[in-house]
Design a protein around this motif. Structure first.
Motif, PDB file in Angstrom:
ATOM      1  N   TYR A  59       0.846  -1.184   0.000  1.00 61.22           N
ATOM      2  CA  TYR A  59       0.000   0.000   0.000  1.00 61.22           C
ATOM      3  C   TYR A  59       0.884   1.236   0.000  1.00 61.22           C
ATOM      4  N   LYS A  60       0.611   2.147  -0.922  1.00 64.70           N
ATOM      5  CA  LYS A  60       1.398   3.388  -0.976  1.00 64.70           C
ATOM      6  C   LYS A  60       0.530   4.544  -1.405  1.00 64.70           C
ATOM      7  N   LYS A  61       0.638   5.611  -0.652  1.00 64.76           N
ATOM      8  CA  LYS A  61      -0.129   6.816  -0.951  1.00 64.76           C
ATOM      9  C   LYS A  61       0.844   7.965  -1.216  1.00 64.76           C
ATOM     10  N   PRO A  76       7.156   1.846   0.920  1.00 62.43           N
ATOM     11  CA  PRO A  76       5.711   1.626   1.017  1.00 62.43           C
ATOM     12  C   PRO A  76       5.169   2.003   2.395  1.00 62.43           C
ATOM     13  N   ASP A  77       3.888   2.388   2.415  1.00 66.18           N
ATOM     14  CA  ASP A  77       3.265   2.742   3.688  1.00 66.18           C
ATOM     15  C   ASP A  77       2.917   1.485   4.483  1.00 66.18           C
ATOM     16  N   GLU A  78       2.442   0.466   3.775  1.00 64.42           N
ATOM     17  CA  GLU A  78       2.085  -0.788   4.436  1.00 64.42           C
ATOM     18  C   GLU A  78       2.452  -1.947   3.526  1.00 64.42           C
ATOM     19  N   THR A 109       5.271   1.936 -12.185  1.00 62.47           N
ATOM     20  CA  THR A 109       6.599   2.398 -11.782  1.00 62.47           C
ATOM     21  C   THR A 109       6.721   2.430 -10.265  1.00 62.47           C
ATOM     22  N   THR A 110       5.632   2.773  -9.567  1.00 57.89           N
ATOM     23  CA  THR A 110       5.677   2.772  -8.097  1.00 57.89           C
ATOM     24  C   THR A 110       5.940   1.369  -7.577  1.00 57.89           C
ATOM     25  N   LEU A 111       5.308   0.369  -8.201  1.00 55.80           N
ATOM     26  CA  LEU A 111       5.549  -1.029  -7.803  1.00 55.80           C
ATOM     27  C   LEU A 111       7.028  -1.382  -7.985  1.00 55.80           C
ATOM     28  N   LEU A 144      -0.675   2.650  -4.903  1.00 48.69           N
ATOM     29  CA  LEU A 144      -0.803   1.190  -4.858  1.00 48.69           C
ATOM     30  C   LEU A 144      -1.764   0.865  -3.727  1.00 48.69           C
ATOM     31  N   SER A 145      -2.695  -0.027  -3.994  1.00 51.15           N
ATOM     32  CA  SER A 145      -3.692  -0.294  -2.981  1.00 51.15           C
ATOM     33  C   SER A 145      -3.818  -1.802  -2.769  1.00 51.15           C
TER      34      SER A 145
END
Lengths: 240, 255
Positions: free
Chosen positions: A8-10, A53-55, A41-43, A17-18
């Motif tokens: 998970y990324k905000k 990542p946040d989580e 790209t974030t992945l 990413l959820s």
């Protein structure tokens, strides 16, 4: 080889990413596709440890990669936009990268030769065109013969001749020991180079599986059409 | 760490700015000594250079360099290299390069032309101020993604420590002039590295008599080896604390 668990990324308010679950296995070649801004790209940057990542959990060969760096010895990365220190010469960069990765590597200089990078080793990066930088970037990704290759839009900006060289290089390297992860917007290219597909949309996984399964279940012969058919059939449902 | 640091230092040396800065300091220091026959007075003129120009150049150059080497940092971080190593190599390389420029540009002429007196303290203060402002620069550079904003923030830091804080201090002294403020002002100067350096050097230049009762009080404190030690430790804290704050930001930063 790489497992993604509940990633998970905000970015501010945007969910990049959820709750992403994905497995990337050795010996397979994955196409990561999705619209612009879908989180591809974030992945990739999360796997490389560039984005924190946040989580969620990210593992490479069974060990967590968060706050670790040794695992990157196994990864060759070609970023979407090849950026290098501007005043550095191509040759200096190559020497520096070899110096920064001490240890025993089998150096793979095939692309350096194929792209004739030795001829421009005295040129500084600011004098190079975007495509030439992309060639250096590709050569660098393969240089240390890594078992994992992550290529973010590898053919964007390359001339057709250079694209063919890169494609055949990828084909030759697709052995049972290596893992490829490739993003691109050119479906025909991905059909040639990959066997598996992961489709992301707004940071969520919409499809993950082999290209053959996707084609046979949608009764389409081409990847692009199969994706469209899959999306029409299940507008919002998540398939894993 | 040494391996990465070596490449950053090489990169810094390719950048001609450090050489130009060294040359500028050298020319200014030597010309001040040749203009004034009294080396004590020349040292006093150099004080302003050490207190104003050195921090300004240190903080602005570090911020600009950090933003410009973003590609380099991204490249390093996608390699099997620890994030901590990349960050602290940057800090150490910049501190070393700017510290070396100061030593050659100001330290060397001082040692040759005016050995003794306040020279030792001047070199110590200049070197520590360089490091304090390098580390403040990292805080500014990591507070924003925008280069212009980052440079704006560094200028704000510089103005704050050079001008705004002193104005604020003067206001307090003026407003509470009926009370004994020696200890309070002493404590308040600890909150400004430039003031710490300034007082340390001024007292060694034997002009504290101009500063009245407070000057005598300061002389008492800063004149003792214990006081010098306290100032040294405070300045080192001023150099270390912002770096640790910047590292917290960098360790969580999305590249």
């Amino acid at each position: 080889m790489i497992t993604v668990r509940g990633l998970y990324k905000k970015f501010g308010k945007l969910e990049a990413l959820s709750n992403l679950y994905l497995d990337f296995e050795k010996g397979k070649s994955y196409a990561v596709i999705g619209p612009n801004g879908s989180g591809k790209t974030t992945l990739i940057k999360s796997i490389l440890g560039l984005v924190i990542p946040d989580e969620g959990q990210l593992q490479c060969e069974g060990t967590s990669i968060l706050n670790h760096w040794h695992y990157r010895e196994k990864i060759g990365y070609m970023p979407q936009f090849a950026t290098f220190p501007n005043h550095l010469k191509v040759g200096q960069l190559m020497e520096m990268m070899k110096d920064l990765r001490p240890g025993h590597y089998v150096l793979d200089e095939e692309l350096i030769q194929a792209y004739q990078l030795a001829d421009i080793s005295n040129k500084r990066f600011y004098t190079l065109s975007g495509g030439t930088r992309q060639k250096v970037s590709a050569a660098l990704a393969f240089l240390f013969s890594p078992p994992i290759l992550i290529l973010d839009e590898p053919t964007a900006g390359l001339d057709p001749y250079a694209v063919e060289i890169l494609k055949s290089k990828i084909q030759n390297e697709r052995t049972s020991e290596k893992l490829f992860m490739i993003t691109s917007h050119i479906m025909s290219e991905l059909e040639e180079l990959t066997s598996e597909v992961a489709y992301l949309d707004s940071g969520k996984l919409r499809y993950a599986g082999s290209i053959e399964d996707l084609k046979s279940s949608t009764r389409e012969s081409r990847l692009g059409k199969a994706i469209v058919a899959m999306l029409q059939r299940q507008p919002e449902k998540t398939t894993v | 760490m040494i391996r990465v640091g070596k490449h950053i230092v090489q990169d810094l040396m390719r950048n001609r700015f450090i050489l130009a800065y060294t040359g500028l300091l050298l020319v200014l220091s030597v010309s001040m000594f040749s203009l004034d026959s009294d080396p004590g007075k020349a040292t006093l003129s150099l004080l302003n250079l050490v207190l104003l120009v050195v921090p300004l150049v240190s903080i602005i150059f570090t911020t600009i360099y950090f933003f410009n080497s973003y590609e380099f940092i991204e490249l390093l971080l996608s390699q099997p290299i620890n994030r901590k190593v990349v960050f602290f190599s940057e800090v150490v390389a910049l501190s070393a390069a700017l510290g070396m420029a100061f030593m050659i540009g100001v330290g060397l002429p001082l040692l040759i032309l005016n050995p003794g007196g306040a020279t030792g303290y001047m070199i110590l203060a200049g070197l520590l101020l360089t490091w304090v402002f390098v580390s403040l620069a990292f805080v500014a550079a990591l507070s924003t993604r925008d280069k212009a904003k980052g440079i704006g923030l560094t200028l704000l830091f510089w103005f704050y420590f050079e001008l705004i804080y002193d104005g604020f201090l003067l206001y307090i002294i003026y407003a509470f002039s009926d009370y004994p403020l020696e200890k309070v002002t002493l404590a308040l100067t600890a909150l400004n590295p430039v003031d710490l350096a300034r007082i340390l050097i001024l007292l060694k230049l034997d002009i504290s008599a101009l500063m009245g009762y407070t000057g005598a009080f300061y002389q008492n404190f800063f004149g003792s080896s214990q006081g010098v030690l306290v100032v040294g430790v405070l300045l080192i804290l001023w150099a270390v604390a912002p770096v640790l704050l910047a590292w917290r930001k960098f360790s969580r930063k999305d590249i």
